[in-house]
Scaffold this motif. Structure first.
Motif, PDB file in Angstrom:
ATOM      1  N   GLN A 145      31.235  42.043  77.501  1.00  0.00           N
ATOM      2  CA  GLN A 145      31.741  42.904  78.538  1.00  0.00           C
ATOM      3  C   GLN A 145      32.500  44.012  77.819  1.00  0.00           C
ATOM      4  O   GLN A 145      32.731  43.938  76.623  1.00  0.00           O
ATOM      5  CB  GLN A 145      32.597  42.118  79.540  1.00  0.00           C
ATOM      6  N   PRO A 146      32.874  45.091  78.483  1.00  0.00           N
ATOM      7  CA  PRO A 146      33.355  46.258  77.753  1.00  0.00           C
ATOM      8  C   PRO A 146      34.468  45.993  76.743  1.00  0.00           C
ATOM      9  O   PRO A 146      34.711  46.807  75.878  1.00  0.00           O
ATOM     10  CB  PRO A 146      33.836  47.172  78.876  1.00  0.00           C
ATOM     11  N   ASP A 147      35.146  44.869  76.817  1.00  0.00           N
ATOM     12  CA  ASP A 147      36.204  44.610  75.846  1.00  0.00           C
ATOM     13  C   ASP A 147      36.051  43.243  75.186  1.00  0.00           C
ATOM     14  O   ASP A 147      37.015  42.631  74.771  1.00  0.00           O
ATOM     15  CB  ASP A 147      37.578  44.706  76.507  1.00  0.00           C
TER      16      ASP A 147
ATOM     17  N   PRO B 298      47.777  46.688  78.802  1.00  0.00           N
ATOM     18  CA  PRO B 298      48.605  45.712  79.521  1.00  0.00           C
ATOM     19  C   PRO B 298      48.031  44.309  79.374  1.00  0.00           C
ATOM     20  O   PRO B 298      46.841  44.151  79.064  1.00  0.00           O
ATOM     21  CB  PRO B 298      48.534  46.193  80.969  1.00  0.00           C
ATOM     22  N   PRO B 299      48.850  43.273  79.571  1.00  0.00           N
ATOM     23  CA  PRO B 299      48.326  41.895  79.442  1.00  0.00           C
ATOM     24  C   PRO B 299      47.134  41.628  80.349  1.00  0.00           C
ATOM     25  O   PRO B 299      46.174  40.954  79.947  1.00  0.00           O
ATOM     26  CB  PRO B 299      49.534  41.038  79.816  1.00  0.00           C
ATOM     27  N   LEU B 300      47.160  42.115  81.575  1.00  0.00           N
ATOM     28  CA  LEU B 300      46.027  41.989  82.489  1.00  0.00           C
ATOM     29  C   LEU B 300      45.118  43.187  82.248  1.00  0.00           C
ATOM     30  O   LEU B 300      45.441  44.314  82.636  1.00  0.00           O
ATOM     31  CB  LEU B 300      46.516  41.965  83.942  1.00  0.00           C
ATOM     32  N   ASN B 301      43.980  42.965  81.595  1.00  0.00           N
ATOM     33  CA  ASN B 301      43.147  44.123  81.241  1.00  0.00           C
ATOM     34  C   ASN B 301      41.653  43.849  81.264  1.00  0.00           C
ATOM     35  O   ASN B 301      40.867  44.769  81.416  1.00  0.00           O
ATOM     36  CB  ASN B 301      43.539  44.655  79.862  1.00  0.00           C
ATOM     37  N   ARG B 302      41.206  42.601  81.119  1.00  0.00           N
ATOM     38  CA  ARG B 302      39.777  42.328  81.029  1.00  0.00           C
ATOM     39  C   ARG B 302      39.123  42.271  82.410  1.00  0.00           C
ATOM     40  O   ARG B 302      39.749  41.900  83.402  1.00  0.00           O
ATOM     41  CB  ARG B 302      39.524  41.012  80.305  1.00  0.00           C
ATOM     42  N   LEU B 303      37.838  42.596  82.458  1.00  0.00           N
ATOM     43  CA  LEU B 303      37.086  42.530  83.708  1.00  0.00           C
ATOM     44  C   LEU B 303      37.126  41.129  84.302  1.00  0.00           C
ATOM     45  O   LEU B 303      37.370  40.952  85.500  1.00  0.00           O
ATOM     46  CB  LEU B 303      35.640  42.961  83.472  1.00  0.00           C
ATOM     47  N   SER B 304      36.890  40.122  83.479  1.00  0.00           N
ATOM     48  CA  SER B 304      36.851  38.751  84.000  1.00  0.00           C
ATOM     49  C   SER B 304      38.207  38.342  84.562  1.00  0.00           C
ATOM     50  O   SER B 304      38.278  37.691  85.611  1.00  0.00           O
ATOM     51  CB  SER B 304      36.415  37.783  82.899  1.00  0.00           C
TER      52      SER B 304
ATOM     53  N   ARG C  23      31.094  32.018  94.127  1.00  0.00           N
ATOM     54  CA  ARG C  23      29.748  31.642  93.696  1.00  0.00           C
ATOM     55  C   ARG C  23      28.901  32.824  93.244  1.00  0.00           C
ATOM     56  O   ARG C  23      28.022  32.655  92.396  1.00  0.00           O
ATOM     57  CB  ARG C  23      29.038  30.904  94.830  1.00  0.00           C
ATOM     58  N   TYR C  24      29.114  34.001  93.785  1.00  0.00           N
ATOM     59  CA  TYR C  24      28.234  35.132  93.507  1.00  0.00           C
ATOM     60  C   TYR C  24      29.006  36.278  92.862  1.00  0.00           C
ATOM     61  O   TYR C  24      30.073  36.662  93.330  1.00  0.00           O
ATOM     62  CB  TYR C  24      27.569  35.634  94.788  1.00  0.00           C
ATOM     63  N   ILE C  25      28.442  36.836  91.798  1.00  0.00           N
ATOM     64  CA  ILE C  25      29.003  38.014  91.148  1.00  0.00           C
ATOM     65  C   ILE C  25      27.865  39.008  90.962  1.00  0.00           C
ATOM     66  O   ILE C  25      26.857  38.707  90.318  1.00  0.00           O
ATOM     67  CB  ILE C  25      29.651  37.672  89.801  1.00  0.00           C
ATOM     68  N   GLY C  26      28.033  40.186  91.554  1.00  0.00           N
ATOM     69  CA  GLY C  26      26.958  41.174  91.532  1.00  0.00           C
ATOM     70  C   GLY C  26      27.374  42.479  90.888  1.00  0.00           C
ATOM     71  O   GLY C  26      28.561  42.810  90.805  1.00  0.00           O
ATOM     72  N   HIS C  27      26.382  43.219  90.414  1.00  0.00           N
ATOM     73  CA  HIS C  27      26.564  44.563  89.867  1.00  0.00           C
ATOM     74  C   HIS C  27      25.536  45.448  90.557  1.00  0.00           C
ATOM     75  O   HIS C  27      24.335  45.261  90.369  1.00  0.00           O
ATOM     76  CB  HIS C  27      26.368  44.570  88.359  1.00  0.00           C
TER      77      HIS C  27
ATOM     78  N   ASN D 294      26.814  43.633  81.673  1.00  0.00           N
ATOM     79  CA  ASN D 294      27.004  43.188  83.050  1.00  0.00           C
ATOM     80  C   ASN D 294      27.008  41.675  83.188  1.00  0.00           C
ATOM     81  O   ASN D 294      27.382  41.160  84.230  1.00  0.00           O
ATOM     82  CB  ASN D 294      25.894  43.771  83.934  1.00  0.00           C
ATOM     83  N   GLY D 295      26.587  40.970  82.141  1.00  0.00           N
ATOM     84  CA  GLY D 295      26.556  39.516  82.204  1.00  0.00           C
ATOM     85  C   GLY D 295      27.706  38.835  81.513  1.00  0.00           C
ATOM     86  O   GLY D 295      28.113  37.738  81.904  1.00  0.00           O
ATOM     87  N   VAL D 296      28.282  39.478  80.506  1.00  0.00           N
ATOM     88  CA  VAL D 296      29.280  38.796  79.705  1.00  0.00           C
ATOM     89  C   VAL D 296      30.591  38.598  80.459  1.00  0.00           C
ATOM     90  O   VAL D 296      31.300  37.621  80.239  1.00  0.00           O
ATOM     91  CB  VAL D 296      29.495  39.545  78.375  1.00  0.00           C
ATOM     92  N   GLY D 297      30.920  39.510  81.379  1.00  0.00           N
ATOM     93  CA  GLY D 297      32.102  39.278  82.203  1.00  0.00           C
ATOM     94  C   GLY D 297      31.976  37.995  83.007  1.00  0.00           C
ATOM     95  O   GLY D 297      32.955  37.264  83.201  1.00  0.00           O
ATOM     96  N   VAL D 298      30.759  37.711  83.468  1.00  0.00           N
ATOM     97  CA  VAL D 298      30.489  36.461  84.177  1.00  0.00           C
ATOM     98  C   VAL D 298      30.691  35.277  83.239  1.00  0.00           C
ATOM     99  O   VAL D 298      31.292  34.257  83.612  1.00  0.00           O
ATOM    100  CB  VAL D 298      29.060  36.462  84.748  1.00  0.00           C
ATOM    101  N   ALA D 299      30.201  35.412  82.020  1.00  0.00           N
ATOM    102  CA  ALA D 299      30.334  34.322  81.052  1.00  0.00           C
ATOM    103  C   ALA D 299      31.798  34.014  80.761  1.00  0.00           C
ATOM    104  O   ALA D 299      32.204  32.845  80.749  1.00  0.00           O
ATOM    105  CB  ALA D 299      29.608  34.694  79.760  1.00  0.00           C
ATOM    106  N   TRP D 300      32.602  35.046  80.552  1.00  0.00           N
ATOM    107  CA  TRP D 300      34.014  34.811  80.252  1.00  0.00           C
ATOM    108  C   TRP D 300      34.755  34.237  81.452  1.00  0.00           C
ATOM    109  O   TRP D 300      35.659  33.409  81.294  1.00  0.00           O
ATOM    110  CB  TRP D 300      34.665  36.111  79.776  1.00  0.00           C
ATOM    111  N   LEU D 301      34.371  34.640  82.646  1.00  0.00           N
ATOM    112  CA  LEU D 301      35.015  34.049  83.822  1.00  0.00           C
ATOM    113  C   LEU D 301      34.711  32.555  83.903  1.00  0.00           C
ATOM    114  O   LEU D 301      35.604  31.748  84.185  1.00  0.00           O
ATOM    115  CB  LEU D 301      34.549  34.773  85.083  1.00  0.00           C
ATOM    116  N   LEU D 302      33.466  32.176  83.628  1.00  0.00           N
ATOM    117  CA  LEU D 302      33.103  30.761  83.653  1.00  0.00           C
ATOM    118  C   LEU D 302      33.832  29.983  82.561  1.00  0.00           C
ATOM    119  O   LEU D 302      34.257  28.841  82.783  1.00  0.00           O
ATOM    120  CB  LEU D 302      31.592  30.613  83.490  1.00  0.00           C
ATOM    121  N   MET D 303      33.972  30.590  81.375  1.00  0.00           N
ATOM    122  CA  MET D 303      34.691  29.921  80.287  1.00  0.00           C
ATOM    123  C   MET D 303      36.165  29.718  80.646  1.00  0.00           C
ATOM    124  O   MET D 303      36.706  28.620  80.529  1.00  0.00           O
ATOM    125  CB  MET D 303      34.614  30.764  79.011  1.00  0.00           C
TER     126      MET D 303
END
Length: 332
Positions: free
Chosen positions: A57-59, A215-221, A239-243, A292-301
């Protein structure tokens, strides 16, 4: 989603992808509206075309332990499959409790440098091709959400803030997250994303300086989870994350290649329901490795302890000229 490439990205020649199996949802008669159809996917190099694919994801970074999260490098399709597989392995480690959870942010964290602005119009800014997608979401009763059920929010990093080191930073990054939060349909839909770390990297800020300038809060996930949790009665049901507007060359190129090859066409204008690819397929892994997929991956992690074990399943299609990606995080 609008994503601007770093000037240092290198284009690599596209290698053959090989034969992979994925699924397409096709119309069927009777009460079952769609049926799964296995398709053989074979994409080969034309010898001249090149593709750059950012992993992260962008960061986020290529290597979770040795590289700064804003670092990027170009990888071809097969490398994207490998990196998506690495991400999936890490997600499963989180499911098994072998990875620490992500950071928890307090109720006032958004006030530290961010401004949250409600936007008008519900989903009116989306192309019509999204209507059937929302109608299929669990919890929606077969209907697209009413405007009153949608939080259409633009979150801007436009104020001075205190960084993680306890120092006040006077210069905002200008980052923006414009997303639709729809708890009634267990969904988050990203319209425009540009993260603080991505913007600083684009301005050629030295990598060593970036952690002290965000800032501490900065990532998309993290932003997605933080905001959704504020408005959802039960965030664990996400359940659903879309772009809905994928214009970055990496994600766009991968989507186009898969759609063109699967449907044997020179144009990727494939309407909903498009094509479905589970994380257990190579195309699914490649899509997970796109920006567009890696933000989803980090949220799941990071939120595995709340969300539980999920199986990510991607769906890609074209809505009136807009490339779209939807992740169904299927409970297991």
């Amino acid at each position: 989603m609008v994503l601007v490439l770093l000037s240092s990205i290198i284009l690599l020649s596209l290698r053959p992808i090989g034969n992979n199996t994925l699924h397409r949802r096709e119309a069927a008669s009777g009460s079952q509206p769609f049926q799964d159809v296995d398709l053989a996917l074979n994409i080969t190099s034309d010898g001249t075309r090149t593709v750059a694919l950012l992993f992260g994801q962008p960061d986020q970074a290529l290597n979770f332990t040795t590289e700064h999260r804003h670092v990027k490098r170009a990888i071809n399709y097969q490398e994207a499959v490998c990196k998506g597989g690495e991400l999936w392995n890490t997600i499963q480690e989180a499911f098994e409790g072998r990875r620490p959870p992500g950071p928890n942010f307090g109720p006032n964290e958004l006030s530290n440098g961010w401004t949250e602005s409600p936007m008008s119009g519900g989903l009116g800014g989306l192309p019509p091709g999204w209507d059937p997608a929302f109608a299929t979401f669990s919890g929606g009763g077969g209907r697209a959400p009413a405007e009153s059920q949608i939080k259409n929010l633009l979150t801007s990093q436009d104020k001075p803030f205190w960084n993680a080191q306890g120092t006040q930073v006077q210069t905002p990054t200008g980052a923006r997250y414009h997303q639709y939060y729809v708890p009634s349909h267990n969904a988050i839909l990203a319209k425009y994303v540009e993260s603080p770390k991505h913007l600083l990297g684009k301005r050629n800020v030295p990598a060593a300086n970036i952690p002290s300038l965000v800032p501490p809060l900065n990532r998309l996930s993290d932003m997605s989870w933080y905001t959704y949790s504020k408005y959802a009665p039960n965030p664990a049901r996400l359940r659903y994350i879309g772009h809905h507007f994928i214009s970055n060359p990496e994600g766009s190129d991968i989507i186009d290649q898969i759609l063109k090859a699967t449907y044997n066409t020179n144009t990727p204008n494939i309407a909903w329901p498009g094509l479905q690819a589970s994380i257990n397929t190579d195309p699914g892994k490649a899509l997970l490795a796109t920006p567009n997929g890696v933000g989803v991956a980090w949220l799941l992690m990071d939120r595995a302890g709340v969300l539980g074990r999920r199986l990510p399943v991607a769906r890609i299609w074209n809505a009136n000229g807009f490339r779209c990606m939807l992740w169904d995080l299927v409970p297991q």
